[in-house]
Design a protein around this motif. Structure first.
Motif, PDB file in Angstrom:
ATOM      1  N   LEU A 152       1.435  -2.847  -1.982  1.00 38.55           N
ATOM      2  CA  LEU A 152       0.500  -1.726  -2.009  1.00 38.55           C
ATOM      3  C   LEU A 152       0.778  -0.809  -3.198  1.00 38.55           C
ATOM      4  CD1 LEU A 152       0.364  -0.967   1.794  1.00 38.55           C
ATOM      5  CD2 LEU A 152      -1.464  -1.918   0.392  1.00 38.55           C
ATOM      6  N   PRO A 153      -0.219  -0.049  -3.646  1.00 35.71           N
ATOM      7  CA  PRO A 153      -0.053   0.811  -4.823  1.00 35.71           C
ATOM      8  C   PRO A 153       0.779   2.047  -4.512  1.00 35.71           C
ATOM      9  CG  PRO A 153      -2.247   1.068  -3.927  1.00 35.71           C
ATOM     10  CD  PRO A 153      -1.613  -0.032  -3.137  1.00 35.71           C
ATOM     11  N   ALA A 154       1.089   2.808  -5.558  1.00 32.92           N
ATOM     12  CA  ALA A 154       1.840   4.063  -5.412  1.00 32.92           C
ATOM     13  C   ALA A 154       1.064   5.147  -6.140  1.00 32.92           C
ATOM     14  CB  ALA A 154       3.244   3.912  -5.985  1.00 32.92           C
ATOM     15  N   ASP A 155       0.002   5.637  -5.505  1.00 36.74           N
ATOM     16  CA  ASP A 155      -0.840   6.666  -6.122  1.00 36.74           C
ATOM     17  C   ASP A 155      -1.274   7.673  -5.065  1.00 36.74           C
ATOM     18  OD1 ASP A 155      -2.757   5.276  -4.679  1.00 36.74           O
ATOM     19  OD2 ASP A 155      -3.785   4.452  -6.411  1.00 36.74           O
TER      20      ASP A 155
ATOM     21  N   LEU B 229       6.627  -0.302   9.015  1.00 38.23           N
ATOM     22  CA  LEU B 229       5.571  -0.925   8.223  1.00 38.23           C
ATOM     23  C   LEU B 229       6.051  -1.339   6.835  1.00 38.23           C
ATOM     24  CD1 LEU B 229       2.676   1.427   9.361  1.00 38.23           C
ATOM     25  CD2 LEU B 229       3.393  -0.764  10.339  1.00 38.23           C
ATOM     26  N   VAL B 230       7.043  -2.235   6.824  1.00 39.12           N
ATOM     27  CA  VAL B 230       7.541  -2.773   5.552  1.00 39.12           C
ATOM     28  C   VAL B 230       7.310  -4.281   5.433  1.00 39.12           C
ATOM     29  CG1 VAL B 230       9.241  -0.945   5.247  1.00 39.12           C
ATOM     30  CG2 VAL B 230       9.905  -3.048   6.424  1.00 39.12           C
ATOM     31  N   VAL B 231       6.466  -4.850   6.303  1.00 44.99           N
ATOM     32  CA  VAL B 231       6.161  -6.272   6.158  1.00 44.99           C
ATOM     33  C   VAL B 231       5.466  -6.557   4.834  1.00 44.99           C
ATOM     34  CG1 VAL B 231       6.044  -6.814   8.612  1.00 44.99           C
ATOM     35  CG2 VAL B 231       4.001  -6.021   7.448  1.00 44.99           C
ATOM     36  N   ASP B 232       4.865  -5.505   4.236  1.00 46.43           N
ATOM     37  CA  ASP B 232       4.219  -5.667   2.941  1.00 46.43           C
ATOM     38  C   ASP B 232       5.221  -5.609   1.790  1.00 46.43           C
ATOM     39  OD1 ASP B 232       1.539  -5.762   3.953  1.00 46.43           O
ATOM     40  OD2 ASP B 232       1.670  -3.611   4.301  1.00 46.43           O
ATOM     41  N   GLY B 233       6.501  -5.427   2.089  1.00 46.68           N
ATOM     42  CA  GLY B 233       7.455  -5.251   1.008  1.00 46.68           C
ATOM     43  C   GLY B 233       8.749  -6.013   1.120  1.00 46.68           C
ATOM     44  N   LEU B 234       9.033  -6.599   2.284  1.00 42.99           N
ATOM     45  CA  LEU B 234      10.275  -7.358   2.446  1.00 42.99           C
ATOM     46  C   LEU B 234       9.970  -8.846   2.583  1.00 42.99           C
ATOM     47  CD1 LEU B 234      12.530  -5.262   4.878  1.00 42.99           C
ATOM     48  CD2 LEU B 234      12.877  -5.692   2.436  1.00 42.99           C
TER      49      LEU B 234
END
Length: 295
Positions: free
Chosen positions: A34-37, A140-145
């Motif tokens: 996901l983005p960081a904005d 909610l870190v399934v998008d990052g690990l």
């Protein structure tokens, strides 16, 4: 921030920035999709208030924070969970959040005196944190690990939890609507597989926590309406999910096997998903698992 303020700010996220130009995290080697904005920050804040209503509070683990207790929020994002918790605990309790990206952190001079933020990866936390925190929180870190990173992440979270302290994880194991959603889910599964991620990793958090050594595990799962049929909260759940899909646009476009090659095709998918969430009685599940580190 009141729920009214949150609902109002979320409406601004309906603007649709270009999928390919939204800023991403700058942490080398991380897989976060996901983005960081500012758009994503507003979504995270709204999502927090949705989850707070779903689970009727900020924290489910049976811990009373007082004295010199210390709290750690892993992958804190906007630090909204800590900011809300700060209103509920004594000022003597230390609140610390970390993330691989700092651009979504609140302005430092706006933080309570007992809240601090730092840049770290959950895969490698400072040695001085060993046995330090009364409660460790992550969601909610399934998008990052990646699949291969979950055991190391949980090992680190276990290490920094003090004996007798608690870890609380929150993920989403599934969501459903109609046929377009099911096709999109399979498309995302291919994307996640390419990236080494697990789309429905929320189903495994109890097992991972047990294998890491946590005891007295409890699981709380709530399934709530997704879409306009569920009233205000149902619409906010689907609006939140749509913002996740928009935020993942660049990753979907860059994936090698999913068949979505242009922004026009991607926007077509998003239009159909948004329409389906209005027409079908969908649901989304959220799960919290908490457990104790043996004394």
């Amino acid at each position: 921030m009141s729920d009214t303020d949150t609902d109002s700010s979320f409406q601004q996220t309906t603007k649709k920035p270009d999928h390919l130009t939204r800023p991403r995290h700058s942490y080398v080697g991380a897989a976060y999709t996901l983005p960081a904005d500012d758009v994503e920050s507003k979504r995270l804040i709204t999502q927090h208030h949705l989850l707070k209503r779903v689970f009727e509070g900020n924290l489910l683990a049976p811990v009373i924070l007082e004295g010199d207790d210390k709290v750690l929020d892993s992958c804190t994002g906007t630090a909204i969970w800590l900011l809300e918790l700060a209103k509920e605990v004594p000022a003597s309790v230390l609140l610390h959040g970390f993330d691989i990206e700092t651009r979504q952190f609140p302005v430092t001079n706006s933080l309570p005196g007992n809240l601090e933020l730092s840049k770290h990866s959950v895969l490698s936390l400072p040695p001085k944190w060993t046995d330090r925190f009364t409660i460790v929180h992550q969601r909610l870190v399934v998008d990052g690990l990646r699949c291969t990173e979950w055991p190391q992440a949980l090992k680190e979270l276990h290490r920094v939890t003090k004996p007798g302290g608690w870890l609380e994880l929150c993920e989403t194991p599934d969501w459903s609507a109609g046929p377009i959603n099911e096709k999109w889910k399979e498309l995302l599964r291919d994307v996640y597989n390419d990236l080494g991620l697990v789309l429905d990793g929320g189903k495994d958090i109890e097992c991972i926590m047990r294998n890491t050594g946590f005891v007295d595990l409890q699981v709380v799962e709530r399934t709530v309406p997704l879409g306009t049929w569920g009233g205000k909260d149902g619409k906010m759940q689907s609006d939140n999910l749509m913002e996740v899909w928009r935020g993942m646009g660049r990753v979907v476009l860059e994936a090698s096997k999913n068949g979505v090659r242009t922004e026009q095709e991607l926007n077509g998918w998003l239009r159909e998903l948004e329409k389906e969430y209005k027409e079908f009685q969908g649901t989304i599940s959220w799960v919290i698992c908490f457990g104790r580190k043996a004394s």
